[in-house]
Design a protein around this motif. Structure first.
Motif, PDB file in Angstrom:
ATOM      1  N   ARG A  38       0.842  -1.207   0.000  1.00  0.00           N
ATOM      2  CA  ARG A  38       0.000   0.000   0.000  1.00  0.00           C
ATOM      3  C   ARG A  38       0.871   1.249   0.000  1.00  0.00           C
ATOM      4  O   ARG A  38       0.557   2.235  -0.665  1.00  0.00           O
ATOM      5  N   LEU A  39       1.971   1.197   0.763  1.00  0.00           N
ATOM      6  CA  LEU A  39       2.878   2.336   0.798  1.00  0.00           C
ATOM      7  C   LEU A  39       3.485   2.567  -0.590  1.00  0.00           C
ATOM      8  O   LEU A  39       3.563   3.715  -1.049  1.00  0.00           O
ATOM      9  N   GLU A  41       3.630   5.636  -5.538  1.00  0.00           N
ATOM     10  CA  GLU A  41       3.455   5.694  -6.993  1.00  0.00           C
ATOM     11  C   GLU A  41       2.332   6.669  -7.363  1.00  0.00           C
ATOM     12  O   GLU A  41       2.459   7.444  -8.315  1.00  0.00           O
ATOM     13  N   MET A  42       1.242   6.636  -6.585  1.00  0.00           N
ATOM     14  CA  MET A  42       0.133   7.565  -6.844  1.00  0.00           C
ATOM     15  C   MET A  42       0.579   9.004  -6.602  1.00  0.00           C
ATOM     16  O   MET A  42       0.238   9.904  -7.369  1.00  0.00           O
ATOM     17  N   GLN A  43       1.363   9.205  -5.536  1.00  0.00           N
ATOM     18  CA  GLN A  43       1.860  10.553  -5.238  1.00  0.00           C
ATOM     19  C   GLN A  43       2.757  11.036  -6.374  1.00  0.00           C
ATOM     20  O   GLN A  43       2.647  12.178  -6.818  1.00  0.00           O
ATOM     21  N   TYR A  44       3.627  10.158  -6.867  1.00  0.00           N
ATOM     22  CA  TYR A  44       4.502  10.521  -7.976  1.00  0.00           C
ATOM     23  C   TYR A  44       3.676  10.834  -9.222  1.00  0.00           C
ATOM     24  O   TYR A  44       3.932  11.819  -9.919  1.00  0.00           O
ATOM     25  N   ALA A  45       2.676   9.971  -9.492  1.00  0.00           N
ATOM     26  CA  ALA A  45       1.821  10.186 -10.668  1.00  0.00           C
ATOM     27  C   ALA A  45       1.064  11.503 -10.544  1.00  0.00           C
ATOM     28  O   ALA A  45       0.974  12.273 -11.512  1.00  0.00           O
ATOM     29  N   LEU A  46       0.529  11.781  -9.347  1.00  0.00           N
ATOM     30  CA  LEU A  46      -0.201  13.038  -9.143  1.00  0.00           C
ATOM     31  C   LEU A  46       0.722  14.234  -9.268  1.00  0.00           C
ATOM     32  O   LEU A  46       0.371  15.256  -9.863  1.00  0.00           O
TER      33      LEU A  46
END
Length: 154
Positions: free
Chosen positions: A46-47, A52-57
């Motif tokens: 999850r981390l 990855e989501m933070q990087y994508a955002l």
């Protein structure tokens, strides 16, 4: 002795019971440790997904920011172009207005010249008429002169 045997037996039973409870506790510990490891794996996954989501955002926000900057620059350029075109149109309108005014002035001059040419044509026609009259009179005089000469010859 009997007291010791009974005590030893109770102790052996108690030790066996404690050993069985220890085995259950050990199994529970192993199960809990496995669940903890699984939970850590899930948390790590999850981390990683969150990172990855933070990087994508972050990338998306940067990309959108770049697009907004490019759109702002394009909008500024378009505004400048519209201002330039508007100025050129105003200058062109002034040139056309001046040209139309010059054309109307020249047209009025042509009308005046036409009137003057018409008057001159009338004067020329009148002069031609007078020349024709003078020419006719000269012809009559010439004929009279010739007739007079002709009479003298007889």
């Amino acid at each position: 002795m009997r007291g010791r045997k009974g005590f030893a037996r109770k102790r052996d039973v108690l030790v066996e019971s404690l050993q069985e409870q220890l085995k259950v506790v050990e199994q529970d510990r192993l199960v809990l440790q496995a669940e903890l490891m699984q939970s850590e794996t899930v948390s790590n996954n999850r981390l990683k997904i969150a990172e990855e989501m933070q990087y994508a955002l972050t990338s998306l926000v940067q990309e959108q920011g770049t697009k907004m900057l490019n759109l702002t620059i394009a909008l500024n350029n378009a505004t400048e172009l519209i201002t330039t075109i508007t100025s050129d149109l105003i200058v062109a309108k002034q040139i056309i207005s001046t040209t139309v005014a010059d054309f109307l002035f020249e047209r009025a001059k042509v009308q005046v010249l036409r009137q003057e040419v018409g008057k001159m044509n009338e004067q020329i026609a009148h002069l031609l008429e007078e020349v024709t009259n003078v020419n006719a009179m000269l012809c009559v005089r010439m004929l009279l002169f010739k007739l007079h000469k002709y009479k003298r010859s007889f």
